[in-house]
Motif scaffolding. Structure first.
Motif, PDB file in Angstrom:
ATOM      1  N   ILE A 122       0.811  -1.208   0.000  1.00  0.00           N
ATOM      2  CA  ILE A 122       0.000   0.000   0.000  1.00  0.00           C
ATOM      3  C   ILE A 122       0.855   1.272   0.000  1.00  0.00           C
ATOM      4  N   GLU A 123       2.016   1.232   0.645  1.00  0.00           N
ATOM      5  CA  GLU A 123       2.841   2.438   0.715  1.00  0.00           C
ATOM      6  C   GLU A 123       3.221   2.926  -0.684  1.00  0.00           C
ATOM      7  N   GLU A 124       3.611   1.980  -1.547  1.00  0.00           N
ATOM      8  CA  GLU A 124       4.001   2.359  -2.909  1.00  0.00           C
ATOM      9  C   GLU A 124       2.811   2.935  -3.669  1.00  0.00           C
ATOM     10  N   ARG A 125       1.638   2.342  -3.481  1.00  0.00           N
ATOM     11  CA  ARG A 125       0.456   2.825  -4.196  1.00  0.00           C
ATOM     12  C   ARG A 125       0.008   4.192  -3.696  1.00  0.00           C
ATOM     13  N   ILE A 126       0.230   4.473  -2.410  1.00  0.00           N
ATOM     14  CA  ILE A 126      -0.062   5.811  -1.896  1.00  0.00           C
ATOM     15  C   ILE A 126       0.931   6.814  -2.473  1.00  0.00           C
ATOM     16  N   ALA A 127       2.193   6.440  -2.466  1.00  0.00           N
ATOM     17  CA  ALA A 127       3.243   7.333  -2.987  1.00  0.00           C
ATOM     18  C   ALA A 127       3.007   7.664  -4.451  1.00  0.00           C
ATOM     19  N   ASN A 128       2.477   6.698  -5.216  1.00  0.00           N
ATOM     20  CA  ASN A 128       2.207   6.907  -6.641  1.00  0.00           C
ATOM     21  C   ASN A 128       0.804   7.461  -6.906  1.00  0.00           C
ATOM     22  N   SER A 129       0.108   7.835  -5.809  1.00  0.00           N
ATOM     23  CA  SER A 129      -1.250   8.413  -5.893  1.00  0.00           C
ATOM     24  C   SER A 129      -2.291   7.464  -6.470  1.00  0.00           C
ATOM     25  N   LYS A 130      -2.012   6.162  -6.446  1.00  0.00           N
ATOM     26  CA  LYS A 130      -3.034   5.197  -6.854  1.00  0.00           C
ATOM     27  C   LYS A 130      -4.080   5.010  -5.762  1.00  0.00           C
ATOM     28  N   ILE A 131      -3.688   5.295  -4.510  1.00  0.00           N
ATOM     29  CA  ILE A 131      -4.610   5.337  -3.388  1.00  0.00           C
ATOM     30  C   ILE A 131      -4.509   6.723  -2.765  1.00  0.00           C
ATOM     31  N   LYS A 132      -5.648   7.354  -2.554  1.00  0.00           N
ATOM     32  CA  LYS A 132      -5.673   8.662  -1.926  1.00  0.00           C
ATOM     33  C   LYS A 132      -6.029   8.521  -0.452  1.00  0.00           C
ATOM     34  N   LEU A 133      -5.301   9.217   0.389  1.00  0.00           N
ATOM     35  CA  LEU A 133      -5.522   9.151   1.826  1.00  0.00           C
ATOM     36  C   LEU A 133      -6.651  10.115   2.201  1.00  0.00           C
ATOM     37  N   THR A 134      -7.878   9.708   1.868  1.00  0.00           N
ATOM     38  CA  THR A 134      -9.052  10.526   2.110  1.00  0.00           C
ATOM     39  C   THR A 134      -9.435  10.493   3.586  1.00  0.00           C
ATOM     40  N   GLN A 135     -10.535  11.153   3.909  1.00  0.00           N
ATOM     41  CA  GLN A 135     -10.909  11.326   5.311  1.00  0.00           C
ATOM     42  C   GLN A 135     -11.045  10.006   6.063  1.00  0.00           C
ATOM     43  N   ILE A 136     -11.577   9.000   5.408  1.00  0.00           N
ATOM     44  CA  ILE A 136     -11.782   7.733   6.105  1.00  0.00           C
ATOM     45  C   ILE A 136     -10.447   7.096   6.494  1.00  0.00           C
ATOM     46  N   TYR A 137      -9.423   7.253   5.659  1.00  0.00           N
ATOM     47  CA  TYR A 137      -8.080   6.783   6.009  1.00  0.00           C
ATOM     48  C   TYR A 137      -7.497   7.629   7.147  1.00  0.00           C
ATOM     49  N   ARG A 138      -7.662   8.944   7.046  1.00  0.00           N
ATOM     50  CA  ARG A 138      -7.124   9.845   8.071  1.00  0.00           C
ATOM     51  C   ARG A 138      -7.742   9.557   9.430  1.00  0.00           C
ATOM     52  N   ASN A 139      -9.066   9.347   9.433  1.00  0.00           N
ATOM     53  CA  ASN A 139      -9.746   9.043  10.690  1.00  0.00           C
ATOM     54  C   ASN A 139      -9.225   7.740  11.302  1.00  0.00           C
ATOM     55  N   PHE A 140      -9.040   6.738  10.452  1.00  0.00           N
ATOM     56  CA  PHE A 140      -8.566   5.443  10.929  1.00  0.00           C
ATOM     57  C   PHE A 140      -7.155   5.552  11.503  1.00  0.00           C
ATOM     58  N   LEU A 141      -6.273   6.256  10.820  1.00  0.00           N
ATOM     59  CA  LEU A 141      -4.896   6.407  11.295  1.00  0.00           C
ATOM     60  C   LEU A 141      -4.859   7.146  12.630  1.00  0.00           C
ATOM     61  N   LEU A 142      -5.699   8.180  12.771  1.00  0.00           N
ATOM     62  CA  LEU A 142      -5.747   8.903  14.042  1.00  0.00           C
ATOM     63  C   LEU A 142      -6.256   7.998  15.155  1.00  0.00           C
ATOM     64  N   SER A 143      -7.315   7.236  14.873  1.00  0.00           N
ATOM     65  CA  SER A 143      -7.879   6.335  15.875  1.00  0.00           C
ATOM     66  C   SER A 143      -6.856   5.291  16.320  1.00  0.00           C
ATOM     67  N   GLU A 144      -6.155   4.695  15.362  1.00  0.00           N
ATOM     68  CA  GLU A 144      -5.193   3.646  15.698  1.00  0.00           C
ATOM     69  C   GLU A 144      -3.989   4.190  16.466  1.00  0.00           C
ATOM     70  N   THR A 145      -3.464   5.338  16.051  1.00  0.00           N
ATOM     71  CA  THR A 145      -2.301   5.896  16.753  1.00  0.00           C
ATOM     72  C   THR A 145      -2.691   6.384  18.140  1.00  0.00           C
ATOM     73  N   TYR A 146      -3.896   6.926  18.279  1.00  0.00           N
ATOM     74  CA  TYR A 146      -4.362   7.351  19.602  1.00  0.00           C
ATOM     75  C   TYR A 146      -4.548   6.131  20.510  1.00  0.00           C
ATOM     76  N   GLY A 147      -5.078   5.049  19.955  1.00  0.00           N
ATOM     77  CA  GLY A 147      -5.247   3.828  20.743  1.00  0.00           C
ATOM     78  C   GLY A 147      -3.923   3.314  21.283  1.00  0.00           C
ATOM     79  N   ILE A 148      -2.907   3.330  20.450  1.00  0.00           N
ATOM     80  CA  ILE A 148      -1.570   2.902  20.900  1.00  0.00           C
ATOM     81  C   ILE A 148      -1.042   3.842  21.979  1.00  0.00           C
ATOM     82  N   ASP A 149      -1.268   5.140  21.771  1.00  0.00           N
ATOM     83  CA  ASP A 149      -0.749   6.148  22.699  1.00  0.00           C
ATOM     84  C   ASP A 149      -1.346   6.009  24.095  1.00  0.00           C
ATOM     85  N   VAL A 150      -2.636   5.668  24.176  1.00  0.00           N
ATOM     86  CA  VAL A 150      -3.298   5.581  25.491  1.00  0.00           C
ATOM     87  C   VAL A 150      -3.499   4.124  25.934  1.00  0.00           C
TER      88      VAL A 150
END
Length: 313
Positions: free
Chosen positions: A207-235
């Motif tokens: 997935i990293e390569e496809r994001i870098a090549n703009s084949k996958i866009k990090l839209t709001q649903i991805y952003r929300n998920f990344l925030l939720s997961e990193t916050y979960g790890i943090d707390v």
């Protein structure tokens, strides 16, 4: 969609679904006797029936005084990084932001005043989660250390913190939608997002390569998920993400699948959707009478689309 003068003008940019939601909120405005506040666009001034004039004084966008009080408290105590918008919250009947307050503030009250009733209601409304004890419920939540997590100020519309049956702390990061789509705004820092994805190890390995090549866009649903997961790890909490939207919402399924299909199988349960109708109907069936009344009014305002047939007739 046709709209009478009583309910305001139609907006030319609306899809059929948005027009139906706008008209339903315009009908509600007419029912509660509020005047239309003009909406000024770049092209012209519209009389859109979902805007009211004095919501900050009247509280007309909220279904109970205590919900209005909490909205005023949040605006008065808004932190510099928070994205609560006063005009949207108080004066736009169509916005999902005040809708989330109307949906979750009664549950906040129930948790404080009748915790056993709140557990019963939420277990019934959200049976896919192992809710043993509810810790708290908050709205428009952004971690105060969001810069160290993802750098993304996307707020969780609501967050339910709870303990599971093993005593582990968990939370559900909830995105509520009414007429809006989840949003196409991409993460501002793609490089950082890719690094976070590598650390989480919950996505397909390419997935990293496809994001870098703009084949996958990090839209709001991805952003929300990344925030939720990193916050979960943090707390040190187990994190879940949930989207709640009307059954007829046209893009929820597509946007959800765009994320879930990129997750490894063992992580797919962490992101789910639930119809707004099912959530509210389950609350109505399992709440004390005081809350049954408010959720019946919620359903009538936001989800009784039968009203638009007579309005258009």
């Amino acid at each position: 969609m046709k709209s009478t003068c009583k309910y305001g003008e139609s907006y030319p940019g609306d899809t059929k679904f948005v027009a139906e939601c706008r008209l339903l909120q315009s009908i509600y405005r007419s029912e509660i006797g509020e005047n239309i506040r003009p909406y000024v666009s770049k092209e012209k001034v519209y009389l859109l029936g979902n805007y009211i004039e004095r919501g900050k004084e009247s509280g007309a966008n909220f279904l109970a005084e205590y919900i209005f009080d909490y909205a005023k408290y949040r605006v008065a105590n808004k932190k510099p990084y928070e994205t609560i918008d006063s005009d949207r919250l108080f004066n736009n009947l169509l916005s999902s932001q005040p809708m989330a307050f109307n949906l979750f503030c009664p549950l906040r009250k129930m948790v404080k005043e009748s915790p056993e009733a709140a557990i019963l209601a939420l277990r019934s409304a959200l049976p896919m989660y192992p809710i043993a004890r509810i810790i708290d419920i908050d709205l428009e939540f952004i971690p105060n250390n969001y810069k160290e997590l993802t750098g993304d100020k996307s707020a969780m519309d609501a967050i339910i913190r709870f303990e599971d049956y093993d005593g582990k702390e968990c939370f559900i990061a909830i995105e509520t939608k009414y007429s809006e789509n989840l949003g196409a705004n991409e993460a501002s820092d793609k490089t950082r997002a890719i690094e976070i994805i590598k650390q989480l190890k919950c996505f397909h390995p390419d997935i990293e390569e496809r994001i870098a090549n703009s084949k996958i866009k990090l839209t709001q649903i991805y952003r929300n998920f990344l925030l939720s997961e990193t916050y979960g790890i943090d707390v040190s909490s187990e994190s879940y993400s949930l989207i709640i939207a009307p059954k007829r919402h046209p893009s929820t399924g597509r946007e959800l699948h765009s994320l879930v299909n990129e997750l490894n199988e063992e992580y797919r349960h962490k992101v789910q959707s639930l119809s707004l109708e099912d959530f509210v109907e389950r609350l109505i069936a399992n709440c004390p009478p005081e809350y049954i009344n408010i959720y019946n009014r919620f359903y009538n305002r936001y989800l009784d689309f039968r009203k638009i047939e007579s309005a258009n007739g």
